[in-house]
Design an enzyme around this catalytic site. Structure first.
Site, mmCIF file in Angstrom:
data_model
loop_
_atom_site.group_PDB
_atom_site.id
_atom_site.type_symbol
_atom_site.label_atom_id
_atom_site.label_comp_id
_atom_site.label_asym_id
_atom_site.label_seq_id
_atom_site.Cartn_x
_atom_site.Cartn_y
_atom_site.Cartn_z
ATOM 1 C CB SER A 1 -1.177 -0.022 1.285
ATOM 2 O OG SER A 1 -1.385 1.780 1.608
ATOM 3 C CE1 TYR B 1 -3.582 -1.782 5.261
ATOM 4 C CE2 TYR B 1 -3.238 0.574 5.259
ATOM 5 C CZ TYR B 1 -3.675 -1.041 4.371
ATOM 6 O OH TYR B 1 -3.564 -1.574 3.166
#
Length: 260
Positions: A139, A152
């Protein structure tokens, strides 16, 4: 000669579903991994109906410590070897780390870090033998600290670092490793995380299908990193222009606006 497959985790939704369709359309037999057996069965039926090789379906929760053993056992029972590993499964939670459920945050580490590491290393001998590759879905969060989504963001920083290092180690053995690092992609991820996309996200996102196609092409072209979308491509360079403290504060404000 042993039949070769592409192992794809998180295949039941979003980028994982699109990657499964793309690999199958390009002649790869796919082994689909996710928790939801009904969705995997539907996707497998769709792929088989298109004329592609019938997928192997492995309903499995990657948060469980024995997930890698279950996947390896299913593939061995099917008499296949892994040519490509696509580590797509992952999730996150919005909120301050000390206020979120600790067990759920440890689950993020189990899926986003442990499973990625396990599957990348577990099938390394097969990848080398078949001169295949690994596509790790990271990401843009991996380039940033993430107050408001700390575990995360940290997990995706691991994915990026691990992918780049593994690429360097495996290149002499004929194995390509690519990290796909999209920005916000409209999918079920946001709902599970407690995320309400706003204008900021809309500017950066691309569709799951576009991200998956760029990831596939990047892996086949042996690219180190794939950043789908113009806004995402320039973000890592822009980050070098600002002090870390400024970035921390900016990300914290951004996260606060996204939270429901």
């Amino acid at each position: 000669m042993t039949e070769r497959v592409t192992l794809i985790t998180g295949a039941s939704a979003g980028i994982g579903t699109e990657l499964s369709r793309i690999f199958a359309s390009k002649g790869h037999r796919v082994a689909l991994v996710a928790r939801r057996a009904d969705r995997l069965a539907a996707l497998a039926g769709e792929i088989a109906a298109s004329g592609a090789a019938a997928p192997i379906v492995i309903a499995c929760d990657l948060a469980q410590p024995d997930a890698g053993d279950k996947i390896a056992g299913a593939l061995a029972s099917a008499g296949v070897e892994v040519e490509y590993v696509v580590n797509n499964a992952g999730f996150g939670l919005f909120g301050n780390a000390i206020e979120l459920d600790r067990a759920e945050q440890l689950g993020i580490i189990a899926v986003n870090i442990r499973a990625v590491t396990d599957l990348s290393l577990r099938f390394a001998d097969q990848l080398i033998r078949n001169r295949g590759g690994i596509l790790n879905v990271g990401s843009i969060a991996g380039f940033l600290p993430g107050p408001g989504m700390a575990v995360y963001y940290a997990s995706k920083a691991y994915v990026l670092s691990f992918s780049e290092a593994l690429r360097q180690e495996l290149a002499p053995r004929g194995v390509r490793v690519t990290a796909l690092c999209p920005g916000p992609v409209p999918s079920e991820f946001q709902k599970r995380a407690g995320f309400e996309p706003g204008f900021d996200s809309a500017v950066l996102n691309v569709s799951a299908a576009d991200a998956a196609l760029q990831g596939y092409r990047g892996l086949m072209a042996n690219k180190r990193l794939v950043l789908p979308g113009l806004g995402i491509k320039i973000l890592p360079s822009l980050l070098r222009l600002f002090p870390r403290g400024f970035i921390l504060a900016a990300v914290g404000r951004f996260q606060l606006r996204q939270r429901r």
